[in-house]
Design a protein around this motif. Structure first.
Motif, mmCIF file in Angstrom:
data_model
loop_
_atom_site.group_PDB
_atom_site.id
_atom_site.type_symbol
_atom_site.label_atom_id
_atom_site.label_comp_id
_atom_site.label_asym_id
_atom_site.label_seq_id
_atom_site.Cartn_x
_atom_site.Cartn_y
_atom_site.Cartn_z
ATOM 1 N N THR B 209 0.851 -1.189 0.000
ATOM 2 C CA THR B 209 0.000 0.000 0.000
ATOM 3 C C THR B 209 0.890 1.243 0.000
ATOM 4 O O THR B 209 1.830 1.337 0.784
ATOM 5 N N ARG B 210 0.600 2.126 -0.886
ATOM 6 C CA ARG B 210 1.421 3.345 -0.934
ATOM 7 C C ARG B 210 0.515 4.545 -1.154
ATOM 8 O O ARG B 210 -0.453 4.451 -1.915
ATOM 9 N N TYR B 211 0.857 5.629 -0.504
ATOM 10 C CA TYR B 211 0.098 6.867 -0.704
ATOM 11 C C TYR B 211 0.936 7.797 -1.552
ATOM 12 O O TYR B 211 1.691 8.624 -1.035
ATOM 13 N N ILE B 212 0.853 7.580 -2.844
ATOM 14 C CA ILE B 212 1.635 8.388 -3.775
ATOM 15 C C ILE B 212 0.737 8.797 -4.927
ATOM 16 O O ILE B 212 -0.227 8.095 -5.244
ATOM 17 N N PRO B 213 1.033 9.942 -5.540
ATOM 18 C CA PRO B 213 0.118 10.421 -6.582
ATOM 19 C C PRO B 213 0.359 9.794 -7.960
ATOM 20 O O PRO B 213 -0.270 10.214 -8.926
ATOM 21 N N ILE B 214 1.297 8.880 -8.063
ATOM 22 C CA ILE B 214 1.558 8.300 -9.385
ATOM 23 C C ILE B 214 1.156 6.823 -9.387
ATOM 24 O O ILE B 214 1.127 6.206 -8.306
ATOM 25 N N PRO B 215 0.847 6.248 -10.508
ATOM 26 C CA PRO B 215 0.851 6.864 -11.843
ATOM 27 C C PRO B 215 -0.315 7.845 -11.985
ATOM 28 O O PRO B 215 -1.464 7.459 -11.794
ATOM 29 N N SER B 216 0.024 9.039 -12.377
ATOM 30 C CA SER B 216 -0.944 10.139 -12.297
ATOM 31 C C SER B 216 -2.236 9.927 -13.077
ATOM 32 O O SER B 216 -3.321 10.122 -12.515
ATOM 33 N N PRO B 217 -2.174 9.524 -14.369
ATOM 34 C CA PRO B 217 -3.457 9.408 -15.091
ATOM 35 C C PRO B 217 -4.384 8.407 -14.411
ATOM 36 O O PRO B 217 -5.594 8.646 -14.320
ATOM 37 N N VAL B 218 -3.812 7.322 -13.897
ATOM 38 C CA VAL B 218 -4.636 6.318 -13.231
ATOM 39 C C VAL B 218 -5.235 6.885 -11.956
ATOM 40 O O VAL B 218 -6.423 6.758 -11.675
ATOM 41 N N ARG B 219 -4.388 7.548 -11.199
ATOM 42 C CA ARG B 219 -4.857 8.149 -9.949
ATOM 43 C C ARG B 219 -5.940 9.186 -10.213
ATOM 44 O O ARG B 219 -6.894 9.317 -9.464
ATOM 45 N N HIS B 220 -5.737 9.934 -11.282
ATOM 46 C CA HIS B 220 -6.709 10.972 -11.644
ATOM 47 C C HIS B 220 -8.058 10.320 -11.970
ATOM 48 O O HIS B 220 -9.120 10.803 -11.576
ATOM 49 N N LEU B 221 -7.980 9.214 -12.675
ATOM 50 C CA LEU B 221 -9.188 8.470 -13.026
ATOM 51 C C LEU B 221 -9.895 7.992 -11.754
ATOM 52 O O LEU B 221 -11.105 8.131 -11.608
ATOM 53 N N PHE B 222 -9.092 7.446 -10.814
ATOM 54 C CA PHE B 222 -9.651 7.002 -9.526
ATOM 55 C C PHE B 222 -10.355 8.162 -8.829
ATOM 56 O O PHE B 222 -11.442 8.011 -8.273
ATOM 57 N N LEU B 223 -9.693 9.297 -8.858
ATOM 58 C CA LEU B 223 -10.241 10.472 -8.166
ATOM 59 C C LEU B 223 -11.603 10.840 -8.756
ATOM 60 O O LEU B 223 -12.545 11.150 -8.027
ATOM 61 N N HIS B 224 -11.686 10.795 -10.070
ATOM 62 C CA HIS B 224 -12.967 11.134 -10.711
ATOM 63 C C HIS B 224 -14.045 10.133 -10.308
ATOM 64 O O HIS B 224 -15.211 10.496 -10.134
ATOM 65 N N ALA B 225 -13.642 8.895 -10.148
ATOM 66 C CA ALA B 225 -14.609 7.882 -9.707
ATOM 67 C C ALA B 225 -15.106 8.209 -8.303
ATOM 68 O O ALA B 225 -16.292 8.069 -7.984
ATOM 69 N N LYS B 226 -14.175 8.677 -7.445
ATOM 70 C CA LYS B 226 -14.563 9.065 -6.085
ATOM 71 C C LYS B 226 -15.525 10.255 -6.132
ATOM 72 O O LYS B 226 -16.491 10.326 -5.364
ATOM 73 N N MET B 227 -15.247 11.180 -7.035
ATOM 74 C CA MET B 227 -16.115 12.354 -7.160
ATOM 75 C C MET B 227 -17.508 11.938 -7.658
ATOM 76 O O MET B 227 -18.523 12.497 -7.224
ATOM 77 N N ASP B 228 -17.547 10.958 -8.531
ATOM 78 C CA ASP B 228 -18.838 10.478 -9.019
ATOM 79 C C ASP B 228 -19.649 9.891 -7.860
ATOM 80 O O ASP B 228 -20.857 10.103 -7.747
ATOM 81 N N LYS B 229 -18.911 9.182 -6.997
ATOM 82 C CA LYS B 229 -19.566 8.573 -5.843
ATOM 83 C C LYS B 229 -20.065 9.655 -4.872
ATOM 84 O O LYS B 229 -21.166 9.564 -4.322
ATOM 85 N N ALA B 230 -19.229 10.685 -4.713
ATOM 86 C CA ALA B 230 -19.624 11.814 -3.851
ATOM 87 C C ALA B 230 -20.885 12.460 -4.403
ATOM 88 O O ALA B 230 -21.814 12.782 -3.661
ATOM 89 N N LEU B 231 -20.926 12.599 -5.741
ATOM 90 C CA LEU B 231 -22.079 13.229 -6.397
ATOM 91 C C LEU B 231 -23.353 12.443 -6.098
ATOM 92 O O LEU B 231 -24.400 13.017 -5.789
ATOM 93 N N GLU B 232 -23.216 11.143 -6.169
ATOM 94 C CA GLU B 232 -24.344 10.268 -5.893
ATOM 95 C C GLU B 232 -24.896 10.540 -4.486
ATOM 96 O O GLU B 232 -26.094 10.678 -4.280
ATOM 97 N N LYS B 233 -23.973 10.635 -3.530
ATOM 98 C CA LYS B 233 -24.378 10.917 -2.144
ATOM 99 C C LYS B 233 -25.024 12.295 -2.043
ATOM 100 O O LYS B 233 -25.999 12.492 -1.321
ATOM 101 N N PHE B 234 -24.415 13.251 -2.731
ATOM 102 C CA PHE B 234 -24.866 14.646 -2.632
ATOM 103 C C PHE B 234 -26.275 14.808 -3.202
ATOM 104 O O PHE B 234 -27.052 15.633 -2.732
ATOM 105 N N GLU B 235 -26.560 14.043 -4.254
ATOM 106 C CA GLU B 235 -27.877 14.182 -4.900
ATOM 107 C C GLU B 235 -29.014 13.922 -3.904
ATOM 108 O O GLU B 235 -30.095 14.481 -4.020
ATOM 109 N N SER B 236 -28.734 13.060 -2.928
ATOM 110 C CA SER B 236 -29.809 12.729 -1.987
ATOM 111 C C SER B 236 -29.547 13.293 -0.589
ATOM 112 O O SER B 236 -30.200 12.916 0.376
ATOM 113 N N SER B 237 -28.609 14.188 -0.498
ATOM 114 C CA SER B 237 -28.258 14.718 0.824
ATOM 115 C C SER B 237 -29.365 15.609 1.379
ATOM 116 O O SER B 237 -29.941 16.442 0.677
ATOM 117 N N LEU B 238 -29.632 15.450 2.663
ATOM 118 C CA LEU B 238 -30.662 16.271 3.312
ATOM 119 C C LEU B 238 -30.145 17.680 3.628
ATOM 120 O O LEU B 238 -30.903 18.531 4.089
#
Lengths: 371, 645
Positions: B209-238
């Motif tokens: 397990t490593r907390y490093i920002p590379i490989p960047s394009p992959v990490r960036h893709l992961f981040l967008h997936a996290k944001m999509d998940k956040a969006l899902e939560k936000f859509e139904s947030s009270l």
């Protein structure tokens, strides 16, 4: 009649920024806005007294009504003679070898001050001290030994009057002061129109004026000296009377001489506008004597001056003689020459024969000098 | 500060917004909190530090915001829920780390960043909206609209952050952070936390397990997936809700404290039946579906938000994806000029905007009303200018700086920094400071000025920083100056406190946030070790301080350090009695006369000195005077007398 007073803005416009400041110290030492530092007068903050201020009033380069001042000091109109109002013109030298060794020429200033202090005529003297390899600074001597430490001339401008201004208002010690002609002029202005919120100007009982053709700018000259010798070793400076044309610097073991021309570039520009070679408003004026080594020329001008000289004679502190007439003629010639040069410079600067900038002389007398 | 640790679920407590946030963190089971003080954020860490030992958590005042955030990330990596708090400027300091942190992801412990913005820059050098960094760096962002939400959102945000494995951010503003309201408490967790940096590394999992920002394009893709998940939560947030009619003449879209202003405005205008308010709590990623559902409630939409048009622009971007024949509402807000894009808002401003859009005749209070009210209020209060406290060592220091620069006569330049001493740009510091930006910037600027000798520059350069600022951001600039031989004097105003934000300890104080003694990091030893000439002055010794500054200026040649050491007067006064009793001898005081011209009450301006118009003399205000005695040395007449108290 007192001249129109202006505030410190006037002082800066007409004197300091105009390059006419003599660094006499009349404006510093008490005022919290003006301070002398390393050859300059600095304005530390804005003073709102733009219409009237003592810094302007006592400056020897703001308007001076020579007749009014003369009336105040001597009780007569300003003399049209070459060396001002005089009682006697003498030569003198100290009988104390300790003094003559250290002092300039005959050691008259040191002797008179020591005597005045010993006899309780004064309780202190405001002098110029050059020591520790530093530029000269004002010094209040309260013992004969202090006076001896200040013997000898540095030829550099020094804000001597700052020390007077620093004396607490409630102090009433009788004081002597040794001053250059510009500083003597400032003292005379104060005597004619006493300062407020300072120790009484009447405390200054004895004004010993020095002969002066010009003074050196302390910062520039100090820098030159530093580049040429070890300042902490310097014991004495001397400009021997003409035709030597030298500036001598003595250390304990040696003498270094510079041609006067080399030194002259360090003179204060304001000296070119000074009419006074012999400190005309002093009680006693003291200088060198041409052709007579080891003696001082002494001009006795006031009653107090005469009394002190008499005392020195009686107590055997000074050997006194008449100034030979040839020497007197030389002195008057040199003094008149300074007046003439200065007036020409002033007129050149003002561009108007009737505008003598700070000098309040009658047109008649001005014309006589310029003849 | 309130008892944020009180274990009374279901009861209501009066909390300021910052305490509510701290309580939310406690309820979320936070184990680690780090911050650098900065108004309006300081009470978050302050209140946590106070109860840290009792609640078995760790809280620290870090040397700066970047280190605070990094330390909090470290705790997250070891499975501890952690929080970093800062004001808007701190976000700039930490931004480089954030840009990498979003790529590397967080650890098993949820990681939350609280950013408190200061609209109108009431206690700041600048006005800045930090919400855009969430959009810029892909950080899920929420903003509470009241005190209850401040607590509830914080708690919820830790769950979200942990679930997503990314940093989540809560933005607050001064009127939430420092205003006080009822907060209904929840449960405090009661579980032991164990910190361990798990390094899963076995035959099946070759890569640890490593907390490093590379490989960047992959990490960036992961981040967008996290944001999509956040969006899902936000859509139904009270935390997002709509109040108002089904069909409205005007729809207000708002967030944060503006939610309160908008409600007030609609109440005042009695428009509850005509105007709807869409209050957003989750701001980024924008809950698009939720917003779209409500956008068709009106054909006029007004955005009410403080500082930047963050929601306004985000919703307008959304407009680009409207179906071709969709009805497009008219948008009002900062772009249309109905809402200011600077400064704090208030209900009146919202009333004015709504009235203008709906063509109502309601007259908001006259713009002069505030001024008039202020004048009335002031009529019974003595006028006080923004200045240093009576007895503040900074006043003495700037007096010496002013005099030294004037005596030196080379038109020396003072570069300033962030702290109480920022006030030196005005009369408090005799108008000495010429530049002021972010923390440490004055020394950086001095580095540049000090290298201009080859272009004929001979003005002395003095950079003033406080002690806390010195540790925070000045050290690299000082090293740069020494290494590159830049000609400036670093003046450290060491009052042994982070005074402006409330006396938080810093590495020079020998005390931790949790009240434990620790090693003092000696600033003079540090500077000397870098090879700089260091002088330590007592600023109350005006003559010596001026002389040392003059001498250092004359010496030239490379960066030097002058430390002005005197404890903050407020800290001293809490512990001891005044050293002197100070009075004015009216006989000696010459007031406005030549030789003084009211130096003490016109220029020096210590609030302990007052000008008595009737007598034309100065007086000591015994209530205000702290007995430092510095004015005794300032008075040209010796009219101010000090006697041992």
């Amino acid at each position: 009649m007192a001249a129109e007073s202006k505030g410190c803005k006037g002082l800066f416009d007409e004197v300091i920024d105009a390059g006419l400041c003599t660094l006499c110290g009349a404006c510093t030492g008490r005022c919290p806005y003006l301070a002398y530092y390393q050859g300059r007068i600095a304005l530390l903050d804005n003073c709102t007294r733009i219409d009237e201020a003592q810094c302007y009033d006592y400056c020897p380069r703001t308007h001076i009504d020579m007749n009014a001042i003369s009336q105040k000091i001597f009780g007569v109109q300003y003399s049209d003679g070459e060396i001002g109002n005089t009682k006697e013109v003498l030569i003198a030298r100290s009988t104390d070898a300790n003094i003559t060794e250290k002092a300039q020429y005959g050691g008259v200033v040191t002797t008179l001050l020591s005597l005045a202090l010993d006899e309780g005529f004064i309780e202190g003297a405001i002098l110029t001290k050059t020591s520790d390899g530093k530029t000269p600074s004002p010094f209040l001597a309260q013992a004969v030994n202090d006076i001896l430490q200040c013997a000898g001339s540095s030829y550099m401008a020094c804000p001597v009057l700052e020390r007077y201004n620093q004396i607490p208002e409630d102090n009433s010690d009788k004081l002597g002061i040794v001053a250059m002609p510009c500083q003597v002029l400032a003292v005379a202005k104060m005597k004619a129109n006493p300062p407020a919120n300072r120790a009484s100007i009447d405390n200054i009982r004895l004004v010993i004026g020095l002969f002066c053709t010009w003074a050196l700018s302390p910062q520039n000259f100090y820098q030159f000296l530093k580049e040429n010798l070890d300042l902490s070793e310097v014991k004495k400076f001397d400009i021997p009377p003409p035709p030597a044309n030298r500036f001598d610097i003595f250390t304990a073991s040696s003498k270094t001489s510079f041609p006067l021309e080399k030194i002259r570039k360090f003179t204060m520009p304001t000296c070119a506008y000074c009419l006074d070679m012999t400190s005309e408003f002093a009680d006693i004026s003291v200088g060198s004597v041409e052709d007579i080594e080891g003696w001082n020329t002494v001009i006795v001008r006031t009653k107090i001056g005469a009394e002190l000289m008499e005392m020195a004679k009686k107590k055997g502190k000074l050997q006194i003689d008449k100034l030979p007439s040839a020497s007197l003629a030389h002195l008057k010639e040199a003094s008149l020459l300074k007046k003439k040069r200065a007036l020409n410079e002033i007129i050149k600067r003002s561009g108007d024969r009737n505008n003598l900038i700070y000098v309040g002389l009658s047109t008649k007398l001005a014309e006589k000098i310029l003849e | 500060m309130a008892n944020i640790e009180i274990d009374a679920p279901g009861t209501s407590q009066l909390f300021i917004g910052n305490e509510a946030i701290a309580r939310g963190a406690l309820e979320a089971g936070i184990g680690f909190a780090a911050a650098y003080p900065g108004t309006p954020s300081s009470e978050i860490l302050g209140s946590l530090a106070q109860i840290a030992k009792k609640m078995n958590i760790y809280a620290e005042w870090s040397i700066n915001e970047k280190v605070a955030m990094e330390a909090a990330a470290g705790a997250s990596y070891a499975g501890i829920r952690s929080l970093a708090a800062m004001k808007q400027n701190g976000i700039n300091v930490v931004s480089d780390f954030l840009a990498n942190l979003v790529m590397s992801g967080t650890g098993k412990g949820g990681l939350v960043l609280v950013s408190c913005d200061d609209p109108s820059a009431i206690s700041s050098s600048n006005e800045q909206d930090t919400r855009p960094i969430a959009k810029w760096l892909d950080i899920p962002l929420v903003e509470p609209g009241d005190f209850q939400e401040a607590k509830d959102m914080t708690k919820w945000l830790f769950d979200l952050a942990e679930e997503l494995g990314t940093l989540c951010m809560l933005r607050s503003v001064t009127r939430i952070a420092h205003a006080r309201g009822n907060v209904k408490l929840g449960e405090l967790p009661n579980k032991q936390q164990k910190a361990y940096f798990e390094q899963i590394h076995d035959l099946k999992n070759v890569m640890p397990t490593r907390y490093i920002p590379i490989p960047s394009p992959v990490r960036h893709l992961f981040l967008h997936a996290k944001m999509d998940k956040a969006l899902e939560k936000f859509e139904s947030s009270l935390f997002n809700r709509y109040i108002g009619p089904d069909r409205a003449d005007l729809l207000i879209i708002t967030c944060g404290s503006c939610w309160l202003y908008s409600q007030d405005a609609i109440e005042a205008l009695k428009l509850r039946d005509r105007v709807g308010i869409l209050k957003l709590g989750t701001l980024w990623p924008l809950p698009e579906k939720f917003v779209m559902e409500h956008l068709n409630k009106s054909d006029k939409v007004l955005f009410v938000e403080e500082i930047d048009p963050f929601l306004e622009r985000s919703v307008m971007e959304l407009g680009g994806s409207f179906p071709p024949k969709a009805i497009r509402p008219t948008f009002y807000g900062k772009r249309s000029g109905h809402i200011n894009a600077y400064g704090e808002l208030n209900p009146d401003m919202v009333i004015k905007a709504v009235s203008t859009i709906l063509g109502l005749t309601y007259k908001a209070r006259d713009a002069d009303y505030g001024k008039k009210a202020e004048a009335v209020a002031k009529s019974n209060v003595p006028e006080r200018s923004m200045t240093f406290c009576a007895g503040c060592p900074h006043r003495a220091t700037f007096w010496s700086i002013k005099n030294a620069l004037k005596l030196d006569g080379h038109d020396g330049v003072v570069t300033g920094d962030i702290g109480c001493y920022s006030m030196a740009l005005g009369p408090a510091g005799f108008f000495q400071v010429r530049t002021m930006h972010c923390m440490g910037a004055g020394v950086g600027v001095a580095n540049g000025l000090g290298k201009l000798g080859q272009f004929g520059f001979n003005q002395p350069v003095l950079a003033v920083v406080g002690d806390s600022t010195f540790y925070h951001a000045t050290i690299p600039a000082l090293i740069n100056g020494i290494y590159n031989q830049s000609n400036f004097i670093l003046i450290i105003l060491d009052n042994s406190a982070t005074a402006m934000t409330g006396f938080q300890p810093h590495p020079g104080t020998g005390m931790t946030a949790m009240g434990e003694p620790t090693k003092v990091i000696s600033m003079e030893a540090l500077c000397r070790s870098l090879g700089a000439r260091v002088e330590v002055c007592d600023p109350f010794d005006l003559n010596n301080t001026t002389a040392i500054l003059l001498e250092m200026m004359a010496e030239g040649g490379g960066a030097k350090v002058a430390i002005m050491r005197r404890q903050c007067e407020l800290v001293r006064a809490k512990k001891e009695k005044p050293p002197y009793k100070v009075r004015v001898d009216a006989e000696r005081c010459i007031g406005e006369a030549c030789g003084c011209d009211r130096l003490c009450t016109r220029i020096f301006l210590c609030p302990g000195l007052i000008w008595d118009k009737k007598t034309g003399k100065s007086k000591v205000d015994e209530v205000i005077c702290n007995g430092c005695g510095v004015c005794v040395d300032v008075c040209p007449q010796g009219a101010i007398i000090k006697e041992a108290a």
